[in-house]
Design an enzyme around this catalytic site. Structure first.
Site, PDB file in Angstrom:
ATOM      1  N   ALA A   1       8.691 -38.925 -38.510  1.00 41.82           N
ATOM      2  CA  ALA A   1       7.751 -38.478 -37.478  1.00 41.82           C
ATOM      3  C   ALA A   1       7.953 -37.003 -37.200  1.00 41.82           C
ATOM      4  CB  ALA A   1       7.975 -39.269 -36.182  1.00 41.82           C
TER       5      ALA A   1
ATOM      6  N   LYS B   1       0.435 -38.877 -31.889  1.00 37.22           N
ATOM      7  CA  LYS B   1       0.970 -40.252 -31.888  1.00 37.22           C
ATOM      8  C   LYS B   1      -0.151 -41.262 -31.657  1.00 37.22           C
ATOM      9  CE  LYS B   1       4.654 -41.462 -32.314  1.00 37.22           C
ATOM     10  NZ  LYS B   1       5.349 -41.831 -33.584  1.00 37.22           N
TER      11      LYS B   1
ATOM     12  N   TYR C   1       1.440 -33.453 -29.240  1.00 36.50           N
ATOM     13  CA  TYR C   1       2.300 -34.518 -29.776  1.00 36.50           C
ATOM     14  C   TYR C   1       1.731 -35.891 -29.400  1.00 36.50           C
ATOM     15  CZ  TYR C   1       6.265 -37.766 -30.015  1.00 36.50           C
ATOM     16  OH  TYR C   1       7.068 -38.852 -30.266  1.00 36.50           O
TER      17      TYR C   1
END
Ligand SMILES: NC(=O)c1ccc[n+]([C@@H]2O[C@H](COP(=O)([O-])OP(=O)(O)OC[C@H]3O[C@@H](n4cnc5c(N)ncnc54)[C@H](OP(=O)(O)O)[C@@H]3O)[C@@H](O)[C@H]2O)c1
Length: 291
Positions: A61, A130, A126
């Site tokens: 990630a 996600k 971010y």
């Protein structure tokens, strides 16, 4: 025979999963970024061909929350589009994909813990990246992926907030820590254990998994230093104070506590309170690293 593959193997959660897998009698194949970049479809295909995974844990990630504000292309490629490709390859190879989501997909305006299907509203690049990854899986059938949404991770390996607190306190650096962002601190070992408990129950779909009870970053900092036996003052500050010092920082949700009632029911046990987990973390670090 079961083949367990872990991508992003040098990460914090990947270490805990590899350790838990081995402790439960598995022989996981841990593949770091240098051997498989998940944004490369040929490299992903090679992993499937070589290892024929039964279960593939994606721990790869882009996790630099602040840097993502200026590197959103990279964050989206790794946390979003690569998950779509991984999902498709897993389906084609009848592999179960285990992927990890983040509390930062929520906007933090709730006043009670977020449930799995509450409306997302990421505040940061971010969080948006996600959410892209979540959407890639949610759009597909639900029988070949397990998406575990978690938060505020720390563990024995890698950089984390509790470890940073310990290092700064030991250097006697003055600490001013935000006390008005509330979330769910989670020990990677507990997440790894819960992940295997769910796999043993043939679980698929989206689940929240975090340690129990809410905390602020200030609460977590104080509890961490106590657990490590470090006597060092910490000053509570507000998010507004912190943003005045670091205006470039990504915006975090003010409240991102995750509701774990579904997973508690599924596992037949609750996740333990975060304070107990921090104690355990401190004991493990002190034993392994000698302080
Ligand atoms: N940490 C948290 O507080 C938190 C909270 C909620 C959810 N999560 C989620 O939990 C999962 C695990 O997080 P973590 O804290 O263990 O992350 P981490 O420690 O930052 O590890 C991520 C790993 O992914 C690797 N990686 C990055 N880009 C890659 C790529 N393109 N291909 C292959 N590998 C790549 C990194 O390699 P390099 O080291 O070489 O860059 C690193 O080893 C992630 O999905 C994260 O979003 C984390």
């Amino acid at each position: 025979m079961t083949s367990l593959v872990i991508l992003g193997a040098n990460g914090m959660l990947a270490h805990a999963l590899a350790h838990t897998a081995a402790a439960r009698g598995h022989h996981p194949i841990a593949i770091p970024r240098a051997q498989c970049d998940i944004t490369s479809e040929p490299q992903l295909r090679a992993v499937f061909e070589q290892h024929r995974p039964t279960v593939l844990f994606n721990c790869a990630a882009y996790t630099k929350v602040d840097a993502a504000e200026t590197e959103s292309h990279q964050a989206n490629a790794i946390n979003g589009y690569a998950i779509q490709t991984l999902g498709q390859l897993c389906r084609a190879h009848e592999t179960l994909l285990v992927h990890f989501g983040s509390d930062f997909v929520f906007d933090g305006r709730a006043t009670q813990p977020y449930r799995e299907y509450d409306a997302p509203g990421p505040l940061s690049a971010y969080g948006q990246s996600k959410r892209l990854g979540e959407e890639a899986l949610l759009a597909d059938n639900w029988d070949n992926w397990l998406l575990l949404r978690t938060a505020w991770l720390y563990g024995r390996h890698g950089v984390s907030f509790p470890r940073t607190m310990v290092e700064l306190a030991r250097k006697a650096v003055p600490l001013s820590i935000v006390n008005d962002q509330i979330g769910s601190p989670t020990f990677t070992n507990d997440l790894a254990d819960a992940t295997f408990d769910l796999l043993e129950r043939q679980t698929t779909g989206l689940w929240n998994i975090v340690n129990s009870n809410p905390a602020s970053w200030y609460d977590l900092a104080v509890a961490t230093l106590e657990a490590f036996g470090i006597n060092h003052p910490i000053r509570p500050i507000t998010t507004a104070d912190w943003r005045a010092i670091r205006p470039q920082q990504a915006i975090r949700p003010a409240y991102s506590v995750l509701d774990t009632s579904a997973v508690t029911h599924r596992m037949g046990r609750p996740m333990r309170p975060w304070r107990e987990a921090v104690q355990d973390f401190a004991e493990q670090v002190r034993t392994a690293e000698g302080f």
